[in-house]
Design a protein around this motif. Structure first.
Motif, PDB file in Angstrom:
ATOM      1  N   LEU A  23       2.896   1.341   7.634  1.00 52.25           N
ATOM      2  CA  LEU A  23       2.234   0.583   8.674  1.00 52.25           C
ATOM      3  C   LEU A  23       3.137   0.578   9.909  1.00 52.25           C
ATOM      4  O   LEU A  23       4.288   0.149   9.839  1.00 52.25           O
ATOM      5  CB  LEU A  23       1.987  -0.847   8.197  1.00 52.25           C
ATOM      6  CG  LEU A  23       1.028  -1.713   8.979  1.00 52.25           C
ATOM      7  CD1 LEU A  23      -0.374  -1.107   9.003  1.00 52.25           C
ATOM      8  CD2 LEU A  23       0.967  -3.100   8.372  1.00 52.25           C
ATOM      9  N   ARG A  40      -1.906   2.675  10.292  1.00 52.27           N
ATOM     10  CA  ARG A  40      -1.225   3.326   9.174  1.00 52.27           C
ATOM     11  C   ARG A  40      -0.953   4.771   9.549  1.00 52.27           C
ATOM     12  O   ARG A  40      -1.674   5.360  10.361  1.00 52.27           O
ATOM     13  CB  ARG A  40      -2.072   3.229   7.906  1.00 52.27           C
ATOM     14  CG  ARG A  40      -2.289   1.765   7.476  1.00 52.27           C
ATOM     15  CD  ARG A  40      -2.618   1.630   6.013  1.00 52.27           C
ATOM     16  NE  ARG A  40      -1.438   1.763   5.196  1.00 52.27           N
ATOM     17  CZ  ARG A  40      -0.555   0.775   4.951  1.00 52.27           C
ATOM     18  NH1 ARG A  40      -0.723  -0.416   5.470  1.00 52.27           N
ATOM     19  NH2 ARG A  40       0.495   0.986   4.197  1.00 52.27           N
ATOM     20  N   THR A  71       1.014   5.847   2.808  1.00 45.34           N
ATOM     21  CA  THR A  71       1.027   5.571   4.240  1.00 45.34           C
ATOM     22  C   THR A  71       1.834   4.310   4.557  1.00 45.34           C
ATOM     23  O   THR A  71       1.822   3.354   3.792  1.00 45.34           O
ATOM     24  CB  THR A  71      -0.396   5.417   4.805  1.00 45.34           C
ATOM     25  OG1 THR A  71      -1.049   4.327   4.153  1.00 45.34           O
ATOM     26  CG2 THR A  71      -1.192   6.697   4.645  1.00 45.34           C
ATOM     27  N   VAL A 118      -6.014   5.486   9.508  1.00 39.82           N
ATOM     28  CA  VAL A 118      -4.760   6.247   9.379  1.00 39.82           C
ATOM     29  C   VAL A 118      -4.659   7.255  10.531  1.00 39.82           C
ATOM     30  O   VAL A 118      -5.596   7.992  10.810  1.00 39.82           O
ATOM     31  CB  VAL A 118      -4.701   6.999   8.021  1.00 39.82           C
ATOM     32  CG1 VAL A 118      -3.444   7.841   7.913  1.00 39.82           C
ATOM     33  CG2 VAL A 118      -4.780   6.009   6.868  1.00 39.82           C
ATOM     34  N   GLU A 178       0.829  -1.207   0.000  1.00 36.28           N
ATOM     35  CA  GLU A 178       0.000   0.000   0.000  1.00 36.28           C
ATOM     36  C   GLU A 178       0.869   1.265   0.000  1.00 36.28           C
ATOM     37  O   GLU A 178       0.545   2.248  -0.655  1.00 36.28           O
ATOM     38  CB  GLU A 178      -0.949   0.004   1.193  1.00 36.28           C
ATOM     39  CG  GLU A 178      -1.922   1.165   1.143  1.00 36.28           C
ATOM     40  CD  GLU A 178      -3.024   1.072   2.179  1.00 36.28           C
ATOM     41  OE1 GLU A 178      -3.577   2.130   2.512  1.00 36.28           O
ATOM     42  OE2 GLU A 178      -3.336  -0.031   2.650  1.00 36.28           O
ATOM     43  N   THR A 179       1.969   1.226   0.729  1.00 36.62           N
ATOM     44  CA  THR A 179       2.882   2.371   0.753  1.00 36.62           C
ATOM     45  C   THR A 179       3.369   2.683  -0.657  1.00 36.62           C
ATOM     46  O   THR A 179       3.429   3.844  -1.067  1.00 36.62           O
ATOM     47  CB  THR A 179       4.100   2.072   1.649  1.00 36.62           C
ATOM     48  OG1 THR A 179       3.659   1.648   2.933  1.00 36.62           O
ATOM     49  CG2 THR A 179       4.994   3.291   1.777  1.00 36.62           C
ATOM     50  N   TYR A 187      -1.387  -2.353  15.311  1.00 32.79           N
ATOM     51  CA  TYR A 187      -0.885  -1.735  14.087  1.00 32.79           C
ATOM     52  C   TYR A 187      -1.800  -0.568  13.714  1.00 32.79           C
ATOM     53  O   TYR A 187      -2.957  -0.488  14.144  1.00 32.79           O
ATOM     54  CB  TYR A 187      -0.839  -2.740  12.934  1.00 32.79           C
ATOM     55  CG  TYR A 187      -2.208  -3.256  12.576  1.00 32.79           C
ATOM     56  CD1 TYR A 187      -2.981  -2.607  11.621  1.00 32.79           C
ATOM     57  CD2 TYR A 187      -2.752  -4.365  13.213  1.00 32.79           C
ATOM     58  CE1 TYR A 187      -4.268  -3.058  11.320  1.00 32.79           C
ATOM     59  CE2 TYR A 187      -4.022  -4.817  12.916  1.00 32.79           C
ATOM     60  CZ  TYR A 187      -4.769  -4.154  11.965  1.00 32.79           C
ATOM     61  OH  TYR A 187      -6.029  -4.591  11.682  1.00 32.79           O
TER      62      TYR A 187
END
Length: 151
Positions: A99, A117, A97, A148, A89-90, A115
């Protein structure tokens, strides 16, 4: 699991996805920009959230669950109680974002979220706060509906 976290005296930002080298360089630049912004907020104090950037093929495809196991096995809990993963995803999503993942030992209570983001610019601030006074759970409380953390 035979791999170990790198023997580094600083917090870890680990690249776990190799899809886009330019995206990785962008993320590293955004993290550094966030650290510079943090330093401007505290003139004279020069906060230095020290981070080690890990771009090692041995960590590509590292899952959050695997990272959590590595954190728990690490000898330097004070330094590596939380790691920041630059995952798929980053590298692919517009917000870039990362993790943030903490180990089992970091749970404030059973069932705590381990966890979240966060934007690259927040990595330095979160790492600094976690290494000085705040708990992981305090950041989780400020995570938005989209998962997030934003400061």
């Amino acid at each position: 699991m035979s791999m170990r976290l790198p023997d580094a005296p600083y917090g870890l930002v680990i690249r776990t996805n190799r899809t886009d080298n330019d995206a990785w360089e962008t993320v590293v630049g955004l993290i550094h920009a966030g650290i510079a912004e943090l330093a401007e907020l505290y003139p004279g104090q020069e906060p230095h959230p020290l981070l080690t950037f890990v771009d090692d093929p041995g960590f590509y495809e590292l899952s959050p669950d695997q990272a959590r196991v590595l954190i728990d096995e690490d000898q330097d809990w004070e330094q590596h109680g939380t790691v920041f993963l630059a995952d798929f995803e980053t590298m692919t999503a517009p917000g870039r974002t990362l993790l943030a993942v903490t180990g089992h030992s970091g749970d404030d209570d059973a069932g705590a979220r381990w966890y979240f983001r966060l934007r690259p610019a927040a990595v330095g601030q979160v790492h600094l706060a976690l290494s000085t006074k705040m708990s992981f759970a305090e950041f989780v409380e400020d995570v938005g509906d989209d998962g997030v953390y934003r400061y």
